[in-house]
Design a protein around this motif. Structure first.
Motif, short mmCIF file in Angstrom:
data_model
loop_
_atom_site.label_atom_id
_atom_site.label_comp_id
_atom_site.label_asym_id
_atom_site.label_seq_id
_atom_site.Cartn_x
_atom_site.Cartn_y
_atom_site.Cartn_z
N ARG A 102 25.98 75.80 -17.25
CA ARG A 102 26.50 77.15 -17.86
C ARG A 102 26.62 77.82 -16.66
NH1 ARG A 102 22.25 79.38 -21.79
NH2 ARG A 102 24.14 80.70 -22.06
N LEU A 103 25.96 77.72 -15.57
CA LEU A 103 26.26 78.70 -14.23
C LEU A 103 27.63 78.56 -13.88
CD1 LEU A 103 22.80 78.61 -12.28
CD2 LEU A 103 23.75 80.62 -13.43
N GLY A 104 28.20 77.21 -13.91
CA GLY A 104 29.45 76.81 -13.56
C GLY A 104 30.53 77.31 -14.35
N LEU A 105 30.40 77.29 -15.49
CA LEU A 105 31.10 77.60 -16.67
C LEU A 105 31.30 79.20 -16.54
CD1 LEU A 105 30.72 75.18 -19.72
CD2 LEU A 105 32.55 75.46 -18.33
N GLY A 106 30.26 79.85 -16.59
CA GLY A 106 30.53 81.28 -16.47
C GLY A 106 30.95 81.80 -15.18
N THR A 107 30.94 80.95 -14.11
CA THR A 107 31.79 81.68 -12.93
C THR A 107 32.88 81.24 -13.15
OG1 THR A 107 29.45 81.13 -11.69
CG2 THR A 107 31.73 81.05 -10.54
N GLN A 108 33.46 80.10 -13.83
CA GLN A 108 34.54 79.77 -13.90
C GLN A 108 35.53 80.66 -14.80
OE1 GLN A 108 36.28 77.38 -12.15
NE2 GLN A 108 38.29 78.12 -12.89
N PHE A 109 34.90 80.98 -15.68
CA PHE A 109 35.45 81.85 -16.78
C PHE A 109 36.02 83.34 -16.23
CE2 PHE A 109 33.65 79.55 -20.43
CZ PHE A 109 34.76 78.93 -20.71
#
Length: 177
Positions: A102-109
């Motif tokens: 979730r941290l990675g996806l939030g950062t990527q978005f």
């Protein structure tokens, strides 16, 4: 440095995302809430991180400075080892890796939206409207292809190289003070 990563003032993530707010939004209240939540989360995470590092140093019968690193190995080697030793280890392991995802996806978005908004704002007369989706598709494809190198045997070295020399380019120099 964690403040710069989570609030991203040097990378323009929050500034880009705020352009989607309503014009009469109470931005001062939002800024205070986000900054306060960020500080308390970082403070709590510090207790968790140092607790885990201290536990691992005790278990390995070594000093804390030998266990604690600032590399990606901390998240992918030390923490999973500590989580595996907790009661109900499977549950904590699943929660830990879901959190990382979730941290990675939030950062990527946030990064993707910053890049796409920057490109669209360079040529607004050509890229706004229906062409925005093509900028988004092209950006995600290029980022995906560039990210494939992280899946190779040398991916961790490339990650550390990019993290050391490219990701920190606009952030304050954290090594000298």
């Amino acid at each position: 440095m964690q403040i710069f990563f989570s609030l991203s003032p040097c990378w323009g993530g929050l500034i880009t995302l705020t352009c989607y707010n309503c014009f009469h939004n109470n931005f001062f209240r939002d800024a205070v809430m986000v900054a306060t939540g960020n500080v308390f989360t970082a403070f709590f995470a510090g207790f968790v991180i140092f607790g885990i590092i201290g536990f691992m140093a005790f278990e390995l019968d070594t000093t804390v400075d030998k266990v604690a690193t600032q590399e990606a190995g901390l998240a992918f080697a030390v923490y999973p080892e500590a989580v595996a030793r907790l009661p109900i280890a499977l549950l904590w392991s699943i929660l830990f890796f879901v959190m990382l995802l979730r941290l990675g996806l939030g950062t990527q978005f946030t990064v993707l939206e910053t890049v796409v908004t920057t490109i669209v704002d360079l040529w607004p007369h050509k890229l706004r409207g229906k062409n925005h989706k093509w900028v988004l598709l092209t950006s995600t494809t290029v980022m995906f292809l560039l990210g494939l190198i992280m899946c190779t045997n040398g991916g961790m070295y490339v990650l550390q190289l990019i993290d050391t020399y490219a990701a920190m380019f606009s952030a304050p120099d954290h090594r000298n003070g």
